[in-house]
Write a protein that holds these residues in place. Structure first.
Motif, mmCIF file in Angstrom:
data_model
loop_
_atom_site.group_PDB
_atom_site.id
_atom_site.type_symbol
_atom_site.label_atom_id
_atom_site.label_comp_id
_atom_site.label_asym_id
_atom_site.label_seq_id
_atom_site.Cartn_x
_atom_site.Cartn_y
_atom_site.Cartn_z
ATOM 1 N N PHE A 121 22.694 12.668 -4.837
ATOM 2 C CA PHE A 121 21.677 11.697 -4.448
ATOM 3 C C PHE A 121 22.028 10.426 -5.195
ATOM 4 N N SER A 122 22.088 9.321 -4.484
ATOM 5 C CA SER A 122 22.544 8.071 -5.073
ATOM 6 C C SER A 122 21.556 6.947 -4.787
ATOM 7 N N ALA A 123 21.424 6.057 -5.750
ATOM 8 C CA ALA A 123 20.510 4.927 -5.600
ATOM 9 C C ALA A 123 20.966 3.960 -4.520
ATOM 10 N N SER A 124 22.262 3.835 -4.339
ATOM 11 C CA SER A 124 22.796 2.910 -3.354
ATOM 12 C C SER A 124 24.205 3.340 -3.008
ATOM 13 N N SER A 125 24.750 2.700 -2.011
ATOM 14 C CA SER A 125 26.129 3.017 -1.644
ATOM 15 C C SER A 125 26.822 1.753 -1.167
ATOM 16 N N GLY A 126 28.138 1.838 -1.095
ATOM 17 C CA GLY A 126 28.906 0.707 -0.585
ATOM 18 C C GLY A 126 28.600 -0.579 -1.309
ATOM 19 N N SER A 127 28.208 -1.595 -0.564
ATOM 20 C CA SER A 127 27.955 -2.909 -1.150
ATOM 21 C C SER A 127 26.478 -3.124 -1.474
ATOM 22 N N GLN A 128 25.666 -2.064 -1.403
ATOM 23 C CA GLN A 128 24.253 -2.184 -1.749
ATOM 24 C C GLN A 128 24.081 -2.289 -3.259
ATOM 25 N N ILE A 129 22.944 -2.808 -3.677
ATOM 26 C CA ILE A 129 22.606 -2.806 -5.095
ATOM 27 C C ILE A 129 21.291 -2.061 -5.256
ATOM 28 N N SER A 130 21.074 -1.519 -6.445
ATOM 29 C CA SER A 130 19.816 -0.820 -6.710
ATOM 30 C C SER A 130 18.932 -1.718 -7.559
ATOM 31 N N GLY A 131 17.646 -1.483 -7.473
ATOM 32 C CA GLY A 131 16.699 -2.340 -8.181
ATOM 33 C C GLY A 131 15.895 -1.575 -9.209
ATOM 34 N N ALA A 132 15.085 -2.312 -9.947
ATOM 35 C CA ALA A 132 14.262 -1.733 -11.005
ATOM 36 C C ALA A 132 12.788 -1.970 -10.726
ATOM 37 N N LEU A 133 11.959 -1.105 -11.255
ATOM 38 C CA LEU A 133 10.516 -1.290 -11.243
ATOM 39 C C LEU A 133 10.104 -1.545 -12.695
ATOM 40 N N LYS A 134 10.078 -2.805 -13.081
ATOM 41 C CA LYS A 134 9.805 -3.143 -14.477
ATOM 42 C C LYS A 134 8.480 -2.562 -14.958
ATOM 43 N N GLU A 135 7.450 -2.606 -14.106
ATOM 44 C CA GLU A 135 6.139 -2.112 -14.528
ATOM 45 C C GLU A 135 6.128 -0.603 -14.759
ATOM 46 N N LYS A 136 7.071 0.122 -14.162
ATOM 47 C CA LYS A 136 7.161 1.575 -14.347
ATOM 48 C C LYS A 136 8.233 1.943 -15.373
ATOM 49 N N GLU A 137 8.985 0.938 -15.844
ATOM 50 C CA GLU A 137 10.069 1.121 -16.802
ATOM 51 C C GLU A 137 11.095 2.142 -16.315
ATOM 52 N N HIS A 138 11.403 2.043 -15.035
ATOM 53 C CA HIS A 138 12.401 2.906 -14.400
ATOM 54 C C HIS A 138 13.133 2.112 -13.344
ATOM 55 N N GLY A 139 14.280 2.611 -12.962
ATOM 56 C CA GLY A 139 14.909 2.095 -11.772
ATOM 57 C C GLY A 139 14.096 2.571 -10.578
ATOM 58 N N LEU A 140 14.161 1.838 -9.487
ATOM 59 C CA LEU A 140 13.453 2.205 -8.254
ATOM 60 C C LEU A 140 13.837 3.619 -7.808
ATOM 61 N N PHE A 141 15.125 3.912 -7.820
ATOM 62 C CA PHE A 141 15.626 5.234 -7.425
ATOM 63 C C PHE A 141 15.070 6.331 -8.334
ATOM 64 N N THR A 142 15.174 6.130 -9.636
ATOM 65 C CA THR A 142 14.688 7.129 -10.593
ATOM 66 C C THR A 142 13.208 7.402 -10.397
ATOM 67 N N TYR A 143 12.431 6.354 -10.261
ATOM 68 C CA TYR A 143 10.985 6.502 -10.117
ATOM 69 C C TYR A 143 10.633 7.388 -8.918
ATOM 70 N N TYR A 144 11.227 7.086 -7.765
ATOM 71 C CA TYR A 144 10.884 7.854 -6.569
ATOM 72 C C TYR A 144 11.559 9.226 -6.528
ATOM 73 N N LEU A 145 12.709 9.360 -7.144
ATOM 74 C CA LEU A 145 13.329 10.681 -7.243
ATOM 75 C C LEU A 145 12.432 11.609 -8.055
ATOM 76 N N LEU A 146 11.932 11.124 -9.183
ATOM 77 C CA LEU A 146 11.046 11.931 -10.021
ATOM 78 C C LEU A 146 9.733 12.249 -9.314
ATOM 79 N N LYS A 147 9.165 11.272 -8.608
ATOM 80 C CA LYS A 147 7.937 11.527 -7.838
ATOM 81 C C LYS A 147 8.188 12.586 -6.769
ATOM 82 N N GLY A 148 9.304 12.464 -6.077
ATOM 83 C CA GLY A 148 9.640 13.446 -5.049
ATOM 84 C C GLY A 148 9.808 14.835 -5.615
ATOM 85 N N MET A 149 10.532 14.933 -6.735
ATOM 86 C CA MET A 149 10.760 16.229 -7.369
ATOM 87 C C MET A 149 9.483 16.800 -7.973
ATOM 88 N N SER A 150 8.521 15.943 -8.265
ATOM 89 C CA SER A 150 7.247 16.395 -8.819
ATOM 90 C C SER A 150 6.284 16.896 -7.747
#
Length: 169
Positions: A121-150
């Motif tokens: 599972f990857s935050a982005s691919s190719g020429s995409q970039i991944s972002g952060a959720l500063k208010e959650k102190e996580h990357g966008l990918f990490t935040y939703y991966l953890l929510k999904g797994m929870s």
């Protein structure tokens, strides 16, 4: 431990200043903790890395950047040794460059490079970039991966999250 049901003594964590090259070797190296504690064909292994990737322009090698590795001189842990997701934009979360005058790289996976018994599972691919959720102190990918797994990814509510459910989520 709670989300995936792994025993706490089977989980190893290295964060921030403790996520060093030596610690990566101790945990992931050929004689490291993981190599001594897995049973081939039976063990499920989850490696999660959140951090920076770096590339070496001359030999086109890429690696993940431990806390104590200077990206001006080394690529840290080579991706060829362990396939991991890492941000290769060359920027920190504060939009500062890891290496002066660095340019982001585009990663194009080589077909067949990922073993058939591995799911990535990857935050982005190719020429995409991944972002952060500063208010959650996580990357966008990490935040939703953890929510999904929870549990948020459990679309059929059977209290079991399948890879296709997590991928869809």
């Amino acid at each position: 431990s709670e989300t995936l049901g792994f025993k706490k003594q089977r989980i190893k964590i290295a964060t921030n200043s403790k996520a060093t090259q030596a610690e990566f070797s101790k945990l992931l190296g050929p004689n490291g903790w993981m190599a001594r504690n897995i049973v081939k064909g039976k063990s499920d292994i989850v490696v999660y890395f959140s951090g920076h990737g770096i590339s070496h322009q001359k030999d086109k090698s890429t690696g993940i950047l431990p806390f104590d590795v200077d990206p001006n001189y080394a690529i840290g842990l080579p991706i060829s040794k362990l396939y991991l997701d890492a941000c290769f934009t060359g920027q920190t979360r504060d939009s500062k460059m890891l290496i002066a005058d660095a340019r982001p790289i585009i990663i194009t996976p080589i077909k067949g490079n990922v073993p058939s018994n591995m799911t990535v599972f990857s935050a982005s691919s190719g020429s995409q970039i991944s972002g952060a959720l500063k208010e959650k102190e996580h990357g966008l990918f990490t935040y939703y991966l953890l929510k999904g797994m929870s549990g948020d990814a459990d679309t059929n509510k059977d209290k079991s999250i399948q890879l296709n459910e997590l991928s869809s989520y």
